[in-house]
Design a protein around this motif. Structure first.
Motif, PDB file in Angstrom:
ATOM      1  N   MET A  68      47.616  40.080  58.750  1.00  0.00           N
ATOM      2  CA  MET A  68      46.867  38.865  58.455  1.00  0.00           C
ATOM      3  C   MET A  68      45.495  39.277  57.944  1.00  0.00           C
ATOM      4  O   MET A  68      44.693  39.857  58.687  1.00  0.00           O
ATOM      5  N   PRO A  69      45.189  39.017  56.667  1.00  0.00           N
ATOM      6  CA  PRO A  69      43.896  39.416  56.110  1.00  0.00           C
ATOM      7  C   PRO A  69      42.725  38.859  56.920  1.00  0.00           C
ATOM      8  O   PRO A  69      42.797  37.741  57.440  1.00  0.00           O
ATOM      9  N   LYS A  70      41.657  39.648  56.981  1.00  0.00           N
ATOM     10  CA  LYS A  70      40.483  39.257  57.743  1.00  0.00           C
ATOM     11  C   LYS A  70      39.285  39.079  56.815  1.00  0.00           C
ATOM     12  O   LYS A  70      39.224  39.664  55.737  1.00  0.00           O
ATOM     13  N   VAL A  71      38.345  38.279  57.263  1.00  0.00           N
ATOM     14  CA  VAL A  71      37.094  38.082  56.542  1.00  0.00           C
ATOM     15  C   VAL A  71      35.964  38.628  57.402  1.00  0.00           C
ATOM     16  O   VAL A  71      35.829  38.249  58.571  1.00  0.00           O
ATOM     17  N   LEU A  72      35.195  39.544  56.839  1.00  0.00           N
ATOM     18  CA  LEU A  72      34.097  40.171  57.570  1.00  0.00           C
ATOM     19  C   LEU A  72      32.802  40.011  56.783  1.00  0.00           C
ATOM     20  O   LEU A  72      32.827  39.735  55.578  1.00  0.00           O
ATOM     21  N   THR A  73      31.684  40.163  57.449  1.00  0.00           N
ATOM     22  CA  THR A  73      30.389  40.175  56.770  1.00  0.00           C
ATOM     23  C   THR A  73      29.782  41.563  56.886  1.00  0.00           C
ATOM     24  O   THR A  73      30.048  42.291  57.863  1.00  0.00           O
ATOM     25  N   CYS A  74      28.995  41.962  55.901  1.00  0.00           N
ATOM     26  CA  CYS A  74      28.377  43.280  55.933  1.00  0.00           C
ATOM     27  C   CYS A  74      27.122  43.285  55.070  1.00  0.00           C
ATOM     28  O   CYS A  74      26.884  42.372  54.284  1.00  0.00           O
ATOM     29  N   ALA A 105      30.142  31.226  54.470  1.00  0.00           N
ATOM     30  CA  ALA A 105      31.156  31.669  53.507  1.00  0.00           C
ATOM     31  C   ALA A 105      32.342  32.309  54.224  1.00  0.00           C
ATOM     32  O   ALA A 105      33.494  32.121  53.834  1.00  0.00           O
ATOM     33  N   LYS A 106      32.068  33.048  55.288  1.00  0.00           N
ATOM     34  CA  LYS A 106      33.134  33.673  56.084  1.00  0.00           C
ATOM     35  C   LYS A 106      34.074  32.614  56.639  1.00  0.00           C
ATOM     36  O   LYS A 106      35.299  32.767  56.590  1.00  0.00           O
ATOM     37  N   THR A 107      33.523  31.535  57.150  1.00  0.00           N
ATOM     38  CA  THR A 107      34.340  30.443  57.695  1.00  0.00           C
ATOM     39  C   THR A 107      35.207  29.815  56.605  1.00  0.00           C
ATOM     40  O   THR A 107      36.395  29.555  56.811  1.00  0.00           O
ATOM     41  N   LYS A 110      32.663  39.976  48.267  1.00  0.00           N
ATOM     42  CA  LYS A 110      32.145  38.700  47.792  1.00  0.00           C
ATOM     43  C   LYS A 110      30.685  38.565  48.224  1.00  0.00           C
ATOM     44  O   LYS A 110      30.212  39.313  49.084  1.00  0.00           O
ATOM     45  N   ILE A 111      29.983  37.624  47.626  1.00  0.00           N
ATOM     46  CA  ILE A 111      28.626  37.311  48.064  1.00  0.00           C
ATOM     47  C   ILE A 111      28.535  35.809  48.302  1.00  0.00           C
ATOM     48  O   ILE A 111      29.279  35.029  47.714  1.00  0.00           O
TER      49      ILE A 111
END
Length: 360
Positions: free
Chosen positions: A264-270, A245-247, A207-208
């Motif tokens: 449990m799916p995770k949300v990461l930034t890259c 957006a991650k939050t 996602k962006i």
């Protein structure tokens, strides 16, 4: 009257322009490509890790020619027993999210870690000309030169959502050729994700932030399939938006029911540009694999996928045989014309065609 000036691109008289391609060279290339390579040679080449043999075999697998189908089945059958354990990763995201740039950065990270990476990129085909650009090798110009990487762009053709019809068999051939990490890039138009999810171990959603994508992106179906949501382009002035957006995505994920995998799916930034967060994504994938192999979900999912693709193959073969039946081919245009003129309902026409097929 004013005379028109000669164009700067005008050919000078008396100076012959050289041919852009040597006729002899072109003939040799055509002859080489059309040469019928023995099946045994292709099989031994694949098992030895020969990329040329692998590419030729995949071309046979993707072909709609019935003669090629028989050869492809022989190759797949011979290579199936030699398919080595691999990690199959599906990557999706809307156009413009940076899938190709991310895959190149991720692929380079993996090859630097000693992995052999195969990227199966599906390009959308035109519904009018049926053509496809197949530009993934151009976009991944660094990865394509890596000796431990293989990029195979394929046209989506007429398949649902843009998943190439024979991607499942292509995965097996890549595994037999020694690739231990298979990455499948979807077109990202919202329909192909289900098919890709049914052939991979891990599903990554890119996602962006800052593009009105946060609320629009929280779609129940795709979010339930994702094992990790990665907010790409988290660099420069976009870092704060990516963190926000991650939050938001983390809050959304907690509203969904628990996965069968227990994960449990995770949300990461890259950032595919700066390579920040790439290593963390791979560490998370490793964590996922360890957890699902330990609780038996990994093996169970592979078995379910094999059964699913067996039934899909049956459906596909029935459809192909129906349309290639000479009686149906002769009646189809008549029925289409009758439906167009409202002389016959679409359902009655379909029933008539099916009855003729089963009687033939």
């Amino acid at each position: 009257m004013k005379k028109n000036k000669a164009s700067a691109l005008q050919e000078v008289r008396g100076v012959n322009q050289p041919e852009p391609v040597s006729a002899a060279s072109a003939g040799n290339i055509v002859a080489l490509r059309s040469r019928d390579v023995p099946i045994e040679q292709l099989i031994s080449g694949i098992l030895a890790g020969d990329i040329t043999a692998l590419s030729r075999a995949i071309t046979l697998v993707e072909s709609a020619n019935p003669a090629h189908l028989e050869k492809a089945n022989q190759i797949i059958k011979a290579c199936l027993a030699h398919a080595r354990p691999s990690v199959r990763i599906g990557i999706t995201g809307v156009p413009g999210v940076g899938k190709s740039t991310f895959i190149e950065a991720f692929g380079k990270f993996l090859t630097a870690s000693g992995k052999k990476v195969a990227v199966l990129a599906v390009d959308p085909s035109s519904s009018l000309s049926h053509g496809s650009i197949l530009g993934d090798k151009t976009r991944m110009e660094e990865l394509v030169k890596d000796p431990n990487a293989y990029i195979r762009p394929s046209a989506s053709g007429e398949t649902l959502g843009g998943v190439a019809r024979k991607t499942r068999e292509t995965i097996m051939l890549c595994e037999a050729a020694g690739f231990d990490t298979i990455i499948i890039e979807t077109v990202g138009v919202g329909q192909s994700e289900t098919a890709v999810h049914a052939m991979v171990d891990f599903f990554l959603l890119l996602k962006i932030a800052g593009a009105g994508d946060e609320l629009q992106g929280i779609k129940r179906g795709i979010m339930e399939m994702a094992d990790v949501v990665a907010i790409n382009k988290a660099d420069g002035d976009n870092v704060k938006r990516a963190t926000l957006a991650k939050t938001e995505f983390n809050r959304a994920l907690h509203l969904f029911p628990a996965k069968k995998s227990g994960w449990m799916p995770k949300v990461l930034t890259c950032s595919a540009l700066t390579h920040d967060g790439i290593a963390e994504i791979w560490e998370t994938i490793q964590e996922f694999l360890s957890a699902t192999k330990a609780n038996g979900y990994f093996e169970g999912k592979r078995q379910e996928q094999n059964q699913f693709w067996m039934l899909e193959t049956v459906n596909e073969q029935l459809k192909d045989r129906f349309y290639h039946n000479p009686i149906i081919a002769a009646e189809l245009e008549k029925m289409k014309e009758a439906v167009r003129r409202n002389e016959l309902s679409p359902f009655a026409a379909a029933q008539s065609l099916l009855e003729k097929y089963f009687k033939s």
